[in-house]
Scaffold this active site. Structure first.
Site, mmCIF file in Angstrom:
data_model
loop_
_atom_site.group_PDB
_atom_site.id
_atom_site.type_symbol
_atom_site.label_atom_id
_atom_site.label_comp_id
_atom_site.label_asym_id
_atom_site.label_seq_id
_atom_site.Cartn_x
_atom_site.Cartn_y
_atom_site.Cartn_z
ATOM 1 N N TRP A 1 0.836 -1.323 -0.129
ATOM 2 C CA TRP A 1 0.060 -0.053 0.209
ATOM 3 C C TRP A 1 0.942 1.035 -0.135
ATOM 4 C CZ3 TRP A 1 -4.427 -1.315 -1.644
ATOM 5 C CH2 TRP A 1 -5.074 -2.271 -1.441
ATOM 6 N N ASP B 1 -1.367 6.841 6.252
ATOM 7 C CA ASP B 1 -2.594 5.833 5.869
ATOM 8 C C ASP B 1 -2.714 5.166 7.022
ATOM 9 O OD1 ASP B 1 -4.062 3.929 4.907
ATOM 10 O OD2 ASP B 1 -2.782 3.083 3.277
ATOM 11 N N LYS C 1 -11.834 -1.695 7.638
ATOM 12 C CA LYS C 1 -10.847 -2.704 8.422
ATOM 13 C C LYS C 1 -11.212 -2.497 9.759
ATOM 14 C CE LYS C 1 -8.345 -3.304 4.547
ATOM 15 N NZ LYS C 1 -7.339 -2.255 4.056
HETATM 16 C C1 LIG Z 1 -6.917 -1.646 2.692
HETATM 17 C C2 LIG Z 1 -5.927 -0.690 2.551
HETATM 18 C C3 LIG Z 1 -5.918 0.329 1.726
HETATM 19 C C4 LIG Z 1 -6.659 0.006 0.516
HETATM 20 O O1 LIG Z 1 -8.071 0.599 0.832
HETATM 21 P P1 LIG Z 1 -9.275 0.946 -0.321
HETATM 22 O O2 LIG Z 1 -10.176 1.623 0.650
HETATM 23 O O3 LIG Z 1 -9.627 -0.496 -0.790
HETATM 24 O O4 LIG Z 1 -8.738 1.947 -1.300
HETATM 25 C C5 LIG Z 1 -4.991 1.139 1.707
HETATM 26 N N1 LIG Z 1 -3.961 1.096 2.558
HETATM 27 C C6 LIG Z 1 -3.901 0.219 3.607
HETATM 28 C C7 LIG Z 1 -2.952 0.183 4.594
HETATM 29 C C8 LIG Z 1 -4.921 -0.981 3.598
HETATM 30 O O5 LIG Z 1 -4.762 -1.878 4.514
#
Ligand SMILES: *Cc1c(COP(=O)(O)O)cnc(C)c1O
Length: 355
Positions: free
Chosen positions: A99, A166, A190
């Site tokens: 990511w 993030d 998540k």
């Molecule tokens: C799942 C995830 C993403 C992607 O998220 P989306 O909402 O599907 O775009 C980005 N960064 C991390 C750390 C993730 O776990």
């Protein structure tokens, strides 16, 4: 049979979030209509957004000068929205996983990107340390929890430039010193709500500094100005997020949540370290509390499939590791009960006894 939901994302949510959302889908506030059928501008929905924002601020102790936004597009859209709004010349990125790498790739469309450090050559089994952040960068981007590789930055770093994070997969798992960050974002699916809503916590004074034109929908200022109501927000996921936030508050907030998370994770890591059949993949000091990755010890590699089958037969869901790590990954998000962790541990012990 009771299912133990170790899915990495979308993943387990508090039962009360699901129940309350289900009720609101059938009949919102006794209105005789579904929450899916009402205007997002109705007097009944605005309080939902307001309360969700207020609970974000309360639970994370967000200082004044920041704004909480609820947007669409997932965390992946933030990979480009962040540089669109904040990158004038140069940005620094810490490459700790797939990511992080995707975020960095988008930033390259907008300016110079300095990768301050990377653990890619070690298949991202650790968080690099001792790197230098260029002081002329517009911001420094990190991924606090690496969902795929099971590593986590669990302290709030000091950065000489604006820190952007993030936090898709560890938001609300621990108290965060928001004042150390300029911007925090994440997809909800998540640890917060069903997929569809993305949260952004942004320090307002950072906006409006870049010289490029920004399309209206991609400009944070649009959403700050209109309180996440410039266009139709993802109404049902926002409602569900509010239920999770209330649940977190009723539990005693993030200190309490962190305590529970530490307890659950150390139960499972202790078993991985003790059990002769298994070993963890992430470096011990960087182990994630949210995604626990483990594989068979080399001499037992051939037993992987059998263990997977046993686990499934005992109700474990979603423990197959990501293809880039292999083995197993147990995601132990906020809503996962301790009993599910214990069930997995019991299954590992049983497998050891019989092999
Ligand atoms: C799942 C995830 C993403 C992607 O998220 P989306 O909402 O599907 O775009 C980005 N960064 C991390 C750390 C993730 O776990």
């Amino acid at each position: 049979m009771k299912k133990h939901n170790f899915n990495a994302g979308p993943s387990i949510l508090p039962q009360v979030t699901i129940e309350n959302t289900a009720k609101a889908i059938l009949d919102f506030n006794g209105s005789g209509m579904s929450i899916m059928e009402i205007s997002h501008r109705s007097k009944d929905f605005q309080p939902i957004v307001d309360e969700a924002e207020a609970l974000f601020a309360e639970l994370l102790d967000i200082p004044s000068g920041y704004k909480v936004l609820f947007l669409g597009g997932g965390a992946s859209l933030q990979f480009c929205m962040v540089p669109f709004n904040l990158l004038e010349k140069k940005a620094a990125y810490l490459n700790t996983g797939a990511w992080a790498n995707k975020a960095q790739k988008e930033a390259k469309l907008f300016g110079e990107v300095v990768e301050v450090a990377s653990s890619k050559d070690a298949n991202y089994t650790f968080i690099p340390k001792g790197y230098t952040i260029p002081t002329d960068a517009d911001y420094f981007h990190i991924t606090t929890n690496n969902t795929i590789y099971g590593t986590e930055i669990r302290t709030d770093l000091d950065s000489p430039v604006t820190l952007v994070a993030d936090m898709s997969s560890d938001i609300f798992s621990r108290p965060v010193d928001v004042s150390k960050y300029g911007l925090i974002y994440g997809g909800a699916q998540k640890n917060l709500a069903p997929a569809g809503v993305t949260f952004v916590i942004v320090k307002e004074e950072l906006l409006g500094k870049v010289s490029r034109a920004i399309p209206t929908m991609l400009d944070y200022r649009t959403h700050v100005k209109d309180g996440s109501m410039f266009n139709t927000p993802p109404v049902v996921p926002v409602y569900a997020a509010l239920q999770t936030l209330k649940w977190l508050k009723s539990l005693g907030g993030l200190k309490e949540m962190e305590k529970i998370n530490k307890e659950k994770a150390s139960m499972l890591y202790d078993e991985i370290d003790r059990n002769k059949l298994f070993k963890g993949t992430a470096m011990v000091e960087d182990r994630s509390l949210m995604n626990i990755c483990f594989v068979m010890n080399d001499e037992y590699a051939s037993l992987e499939e059998d263990f997977g089958k046993l686990a499934i037969s005992q109700g474990m869901v979603g423990i197959k590791g990501h293809r880039s790590v292999g083995g197993f990954r147990a995601s132990t998000y906020n809503a996962l009960p301790k009993e599910s962790v214990q069930a997995l541990i019991n299954c590992m012990k049983e497998f050891e006894r019989t092999h």
